[in-house]
Write a protein that holds these residues in place. Structure first.
Motif, short mmCIF file in Angstrom:
data_model
loop_
_atom_site.label_atom_id
_atom_site.label_comp_id
_atom_site.label_asym_id
_atom_site.label_seq_id
_atom_site.Cartn_x
_atom_site.Cartn_y
_atom_site.Cartn_z
N ALA A 1 -11.22 -5.26 -1.20
CA ALA A 1 -10.95 -3.78 -1.02
C ALA A 1 -12.40 -2.91 -1.06
O ALA A 1 -13.10 -3.42 -1.83
N GLU B 1 2.72 1.81 3.24
CA GLU B 1 3.78 0.93 3.55
C GLU B 1 5.12 1.23 2.75
O GLU B 1 6.24 1.30 3.31
N ASN B 2 4.66 1.51 1.54
CA ASN B 2 5.82 2.00 0.68
C ASN B 2 6.28 3.36 1.20
O ASN B 2 7.63 3.34 1.19
N GLU C 1 -2.23 8.71 7.13
CA GLU C 1 -2.82 7.65 5.92
C GLU C 1 -4.43 8.41 6.18
O GLU C 1 -5.10 8.09 7.15
N ARG D 1 -13.99 2.39 -4.30
CA ARG D 1 -13.70 3.72 -4.14
C ARG D 1 -15.10 4.64 -4.45
O ARG D 1 -15.45 5.26 -3.98
N PRO E 1 -3.63 5.66 -3.70
CA PRO E 1 -3.78 3.97 -4.09
C PRO E 1 -4.01 4.20 -5.43
O PRO E 1 -4.53 4.97 -6.11
N THR F 1 0.85 -1.21 -0.06
CA THR F 1 -0.06 0.22 -0.22
C THR F 1 1.08 1.25 0.14
O THR F 1 2.03 1.20 0.38
N PRO F 2 0.21 2.50 -0.44
CA PRO F 2 1.31 3.58 -0.53
C PRO F 2 1.77 4.11 0.82
O PRO F 2 3.03 4.47 1.07
N GLU G 1 2.32 7.83 -6.27
CA GLU G 1 2.55 7.07 -5.60
C GLU G 1 2.05 7.01 -4.11
O GLU G 1 1.98 6.05 -3.32
N ASP H 1 -9.29 6.60 2.75
CA ASP H 1 -9.21 5.93 1.51
C ASP H 1 -7.62 5.37 1.07
O ASP H 1 -7.30 5.04 0.07
N GLY H 2 -6.80 5.34 1.93
CA GLY H 2 -5.58 4.82 1.63
C GLY H 2 -4.37 5.91 1.14
O GLY H 2 -3.53 5.52 0.67
N VAL I 1 -8.58 -1.30 -7.70
CA VAL I 1 -8.56 -1.67 -6.31
C VAL I 1 -8.84 -3.46 -6.26
O VAL I 1 -9.52 -3.67 -6.91
#
Ligand SMILES: [Zn+2]
Length: 145
Positions: free
Chosen positions: A80, A5-6, A40, A83, A72, A2-3, A69, A43-44, A76
């Motif tokens: 999940a 985590e990245n 965050e 959106r 998200p 996920t963004p 990046e 919506d991620g 999807v």
């Protein structure tokens, strides 16, 4: 990945402050204390703020990422939350709008700072505008016949 985590993987001294909120050393300047705030959205999407004043484009570039990046991907994965759900609550619509508006703002700030947008960033910007229009149509339209 996920963004969020990245982003967190690329930062030093990451500390979780509360659910959905972290601090870390800013990669865009010589940071002794953790000046970077990371959030965050529901919506991620990832929101970054450097308290020393680095612009978001510089922070993103220092992490080796592109602006899009932080958001998200369009597709999807199954399971999940969708959106573009038919019925958004006002709160959800505003959250989405805020996240898209942030992307537009970050893109504008990047251009104002003399940087260029990548093709992917440009496409993501165009998508933001269409998402904002989608949200407006959804709320004006109310129910669908
Ligand atoms: Zn900074």
């Amino acid at each position: 990945m996920t963004p969020i985590e990245n982003v967190l993987n690329r930062l030093e001294k990451v500390k979780q402050r509360q659910p959905g909120q972290w601090s870390a050393c800013c990669p865009a300047h010589a940071d002794k204390g953790p000046s970077l705030s990371i959030r965050e959205t529901t919506d991620g999407a990832v929101l970054l703020h450097c308290f020393a004043g680095c612009e978001v484009g510089a922070v993103v570039a220092a992490m080796g990422l592109q602006l899009h990046e932080l958001f998200p991907p369009r597709d999807v994965p199954p399971g999940a939350p969708k959106r573009a759900a038919r019925l958004l609550t006002a709160g959800q619509a505003l959250e989405l709008l805020a996240s898209e508006a942030t992307l537009v703002f970050v893109s504008a700030a990047t251009l104002l700072n003399g940087r260029t947008l990548t093709v992917a960033d440009k496409n993501r910007l165009i998508e933001s505008v269409s998402r904002i229009n989608f949200l407006r149509n959804e709320s004006i339209g109310g129910g669908h016949a």
